[in-house]
Design a protein around this motif. Structure first.
Motif, PDB file in Angstrom:
ATOM      1  N   MET A  51       0.681  -1.254   0.084  1.00 34.57           N
ATOM      2  CA  MET A  51      -0.020  -0.015  -0.043  1.00 34.57           C
ATOM      3  C   MET A  51       0.971   1.031   0.081  1.00 34.57           C
ATOM      4  O   MET A  51       1.843   1.098   0.789  1.00 34.57           O
ATOM      5  CB  MET A  51      -0.916  -0.161   1.145  1.00 34.57           C
ATOM      6  CG  MET A  51      -1.764   1.224   1.420  1.00 34.57           C
ATOM      7  SD  MET A  51      -3.180   0.844   2.149  1.00 34.57           S
ATOM      8  CE  MET A  51      -3.924  -0.225   1.473  1.00 34.57           C
ATOM      9  N   VAL A  52       0.413   2.173  -0.927  1.00 36.00           N
ATOM     10  CA  VAL A  52       1.364   3.370  -0.663  1.00 36.00           C
ATOM     11  C   VAL A  52       0.507   4.691  -0.809  1.00 36.00           C
ATOM     12  O   VAL A  52      -0.667   4.580  -1.388  1.00 36.00           O
ATOM     13  CB  VAL A  52       2.001   3.372  -2.292  1.00 36.00           C
ATOM     14  CG1 VAL A  52       1.366   3.423  -3.431  1.00 36.00           C
ATOM     15  CG2 VAL A  52       2.891   4.752  -2.289  1.00 36.00           C
ATOM     16  N   GLY A  53       0.809   5.610   0.076  1.00 36.04           N
ATOM     17  CA  GLY A  53       0.088   6.717   0.212  1.00 36.04           C
ATOM     18  C   GLY A  53       0.387   7.890  -0.902  1.00 36.04           C
ATOM     19  O   GLY A  53       1.865   8.042  -1.055  1.00 36.04           O
ATOM     20  N   VAL A  54      -0.399   8.461  -1.618  1.00 34.81           N
ATOM     21  CA  VAL A  54      -0.033   9.433  -2.480  1.00 34.81           C
ATOM     22  C   VAL A  54      -0.985  10.622  -2.381  1.00 34.81           C
ATOM     23  O   VAL A  54      -1.980  10.643  -2.354  1.00 34.81           O
ATOM     24  CB  VAL A  54      -0.076   8.705  -3.957  1.00 34.81           C
ATOM     25  CG1 VAL A  54      -1.449   8.452  -4.284  1.00 34.81           C
ATOM     26  CG2 VAL A  54       0.265   9.857  -4.872  1.00 34.81           C
ATOM     27  N   ASP A  55      -0.354  11.824  -2.292  1.00 34.76           N
ATOM     28  CA  ASP A  55      -1.037  13.356  -2.286  1.00 34.76           C
ATOM     29  C   ASP A  55      -0.823  14.097  -3.294  1.00 34.76           C
ATOM     30  O   ASP A  55      -1.079  15.235  -3.202  1.00 34.76           O
ATOM     31  CB  ASP A  55      -0.857  13.717  -0.877  1.00 34.76           C
ATOM     32  CG  ASP A  55       0.627  14.098  -0.781  1.00 34.76           C
ATOM     33  OD1 ASP A  55       1.358  14.153  -1.622  1.00 34.76           O
ATOM     34  OD2 ASP A  55       0.994  14.546   0.510  1.00 34.76           O
ATOM     35  N   GLY A  56       0.081  13.769  -4.331  1.00 32.91           N
ATOM     36  CA  GLY A  56       0.591  14.642  -5.357  1.00 32.91           C
ATOM     37  C   GLY A  56       1.737  15.410  -5.288  1.00 32.91           C
ATOM     38  O   GLY A  56       2.418  16.021  -6.137  1.00 32.91           O
ATOM     39  N   ARG A 113      -6.065   1.857   8.410  1.00 32.43           N
ATOM     40  CA  ARG A 113      -7.440   1.094   8.303  1.00 32.43           C
ATOM     41  C   ARG A 113      -7.276   0.271   7.142  1.00 32.43           C
ATOM     42  O   ARG A 113      -7.772  -1.051   7.174  1.00 32.43           O
ATOM     43  CB  ARG A 113      -8.550   2.084   8.214  1.00 32.43           C
ATOM     44  CG  ARG A 113     -10.126   1.522   8.001  1.00 32.43           C
ATOM     45  CD  ARG A 113     -11.317   2.388   8.196  1.00 32.43           C
ATOM     46  NE  ARG A 113     -11.038   3.306   7.296  1.00 32.43           N
ATOM     47  CZ  ARG A 113     -11.168   3.356   6.002  1.00 32.43           C
ATOM     48  NH1 ARG A 113     -11.557   2.229   5.377  1.00 32.43           N
ATOM     49  NH2 ARG A 113     -11.161   4.449   5.068  1.00 32.43           N
ATOM     50  N   LEU A 114      -6.898   0.803   5.932  1.00 37.20           N
ATOM     51  CA  LEU A 114      -7.032   0.248   4.486  1.00 37.20           C
ATOM     52  C   LEU A 114      -6.091  -0.838   4.565  1.00 37.20           C
ATOM     53  O   LEU A 114      -6.132  -1.980   4.139  1.00 37.20           O
ATOM     54  CB  LEU A 114      -7.039   1.125   3.303  1.00 37.20           C
ATOM     55  CG  LEU A 114      -8.104   2.065   3.268  1.00 37.20           C
ATOM     56  CD1 LEU A 114      -7.826   3.178   2.276  1.00 37.20           C
ATOM     57  CD2 LEU A 114      -9.414   1.350   2.635  1.00 37.20           C
ATOM     58  N   ALA A 115      -4.950  -0.722   5.102  1.00 40.52           N
ATOM     59  CA  ALA A 115      -4.010  -1.621   5.052  1.00 40.52           C
ATOM     60  C   ALA A 115      -4.390  -2.873   6.017  1.00 40.52           C
ATOM     61  O   ALA A 115      -4.048  -4.045   5.371  1.00 40.52           O
ATOM     62  CB  ALA A 115      -2.360  -0.972   5.906  1.00 40.52           C
ATOM     63  N   SER A 116      -4.971  -2.747   6.965  1.00 37.81           N
ATOM     64  CA  SER A 116      -5.506  -3.743   7.791  1.00 37.81           C
ATOM     65  C   SER A 116      -6.725  -4.447   6.992  1.00 37.81           C
ATOM     66  O   SER A 116      -6.675  -5.618   6.872  1.00 37.81           O
ATOM     67  CB  SER A 116      -6.320  -3.193   8.926  1.00 37.81           C
ATOM     68  OG  SER A 116      -6.737  -4.201   9.824  1.00 37.81           O
ATOM     69  N   ILE A 174       3.336  -0.676   4.226  1.00 38.49           N
ATOM     70  CA  ILE A 174       3.088   0.788   3.868  1.00 38.49           C
ATOM     71  C   ILE A 174       4.135   1.662   3.499  1.00 38.49           C
ATOM     72  O   ILE A 174       5.157   1.614   4.013  1.00 38.49           O
ATOM     73  CB  ILE A 174       2.336   1.328   5.054  1.00 38.49           C
ATOM     74  CG1 ILE A 174       1.088   0.615   5.436  1.00 38.49           C
ATOM     75  CG2 ILE A 174       1.739   2.803   4.563  1.00 38.49           C
ATOM     76  CD1 ILE A 174       0.357   1.176   6.738  1.00 38.49           C
ATOM     77  N   VAL A 175       3.845   2.092   2.157  1.00 41.11           N
ATOM     78  CA  VAL A 175       4.989   3.232   1.713  1.00 41.11           C
ATOM     79  C   VAL A 175       4.517   4.444   1.680  1.00 41.11           C
ATOM     80  O   VAL A 175       3.411   4.815   1.143  1.00 41.11           O
ATOM     81  CB  VAL A 175       5.536   2.570   0.331  1.00 41.11           C
ATOM     82  CG1 VAL A 175       6.496   3.614  -0.240  1.00 41.11           C
ATOM     83  CG2 VAL A 175       6.162   1.348   0.290  1.00 41.11           C
ATOM     84  N   VAL A 176       5.140   5.466   2.381  1.00 43.01           N
ATOM     85  CA  VAL A 176       4.650   6.906   2.194  1.00 43.01           C
ATOM     86  C   VAL A 176       6.131   7.903   1.983  1.00 43.01           C
ATOM     87  O   VAL A 176       6.967   7.366   2.164  1.00 43.01           O
ATOM     88  CB  VAL A 176       4.019   7.409   3.789  1.00 43.01           C
ATOM     89  CG1 VAL A 176       2.832   6.685   3.740  1.00 43.01           C
ATOM     90  CG2 VAL A 176       5.083   7.015   4.696  1.00 43.01           C
ATOM     91  N   GLY A 177       5.733   8.960   1.379  1.00 43.70           N
ATOM     92  CA  GLY A 177       6.832   9.813   1.374  1.00 43.70           C
ATOM     93  C   GLY A 177       6.991  10.790   2.561  1.00 43.70           C
ATOM     94  O   GLY A 177       6.169  10.897   3.341  1.00 43.70           O
ATOM     95  N   ALA A 178       8.357  11.211   2.839  1.00 43.74           N
ATOM     96  CA  ALA A 178       8.630  11.988   4.139  1.00 43.74           C
ATOM     97  C   ALA A 178       8.130  13.339   3.856  1.00 43.74           C
ATOM     98  O   ALA A 178       8.076  13.727   2.540  1.00 43.74           O
ATOM     99  CB  ALA A 178      10.140  11.995   4.181  1.00 43.74           C
ATOM    100  N   SER A 179       7.506  13.856   4.861  1.00 46.31           N
ATOM    101  CA  SER A 179       6.863  15.246   4.672  1.00 46.31           C
ATOM    102  C   SER A 179       7.749  16.303   4.835  1.00 46.31           C
ATOM    103  O   SER A 179       8.952  16.229   5.475  1.00 46.31           O
ATOM    104  CB  SER A 179       5.934  15.326   5.941  1.00 46.31           C
ATOM    105  OG  SER A 179       5.345  16.736   5.905  1.00 46.31           O
TER     106      SER A 179
END
Length: 127
Positions: free
Chosen positions: A1-6, A85-88, A95-100
């Protein structure tokens, strides 16, 4: 799962997730979470929905290039909570996310740091 916000870092996270999925023969679920405060703004919400649709199209195109199965979901809620929640629900392996890079996240904590503390699966933070 990867979070993407643009953001640039979230796109780097998408590329990382697609490369890893190709190596591991797995599926990528890309998730765009619109914060509740933003979703309630009205006219600006339509622009965000359009941006989410564009992200979904870009991710589908990249997935074809990488020869990887991928899905895109856009949800409203707390970004860290929704990803967890979605990962569960999907029983994600990670989970893969970009650093803020936002200053406010240095003060109140980023999505990545909240996900790392609460996630039952590994979280990779891409710089």
């Amino acid at each position: 799962m990867v979070g993407v916000d643009g953001s640039d870092t979230s796109w780097r996270a998408v590329y990382y997730a697609l490369g890893r999925a190709r190596r591991e023969n797995s599926t990528v679920i890309a998730v765009n979470v619109m914060p509740v405060a933003v979703a309630g703004v009205g006219a600006g919400c339509a622009a965000l929905v359009d941006a989410g649709s564009e992200m979904g199209s870009q991710i589908e195109s990249l997935a074809r290039e990488y020869d990887v199965d991928a899905r895109f979901e856009s949800v409203v809620g707390d970004p860290a909570g929704a990803l967890l929640r979605l990962a569960s629900e999907y029983q994600a392996d990670g989970i893969v996310v970009g650093a803020s890079k936002a200053l406010v996240h240095k003060i109140f904590g980023s999505i990545a740091s909240r996900a790392v503390r609460r996630s039952p699966c590994p979280v990779t933070v891409v710089p």
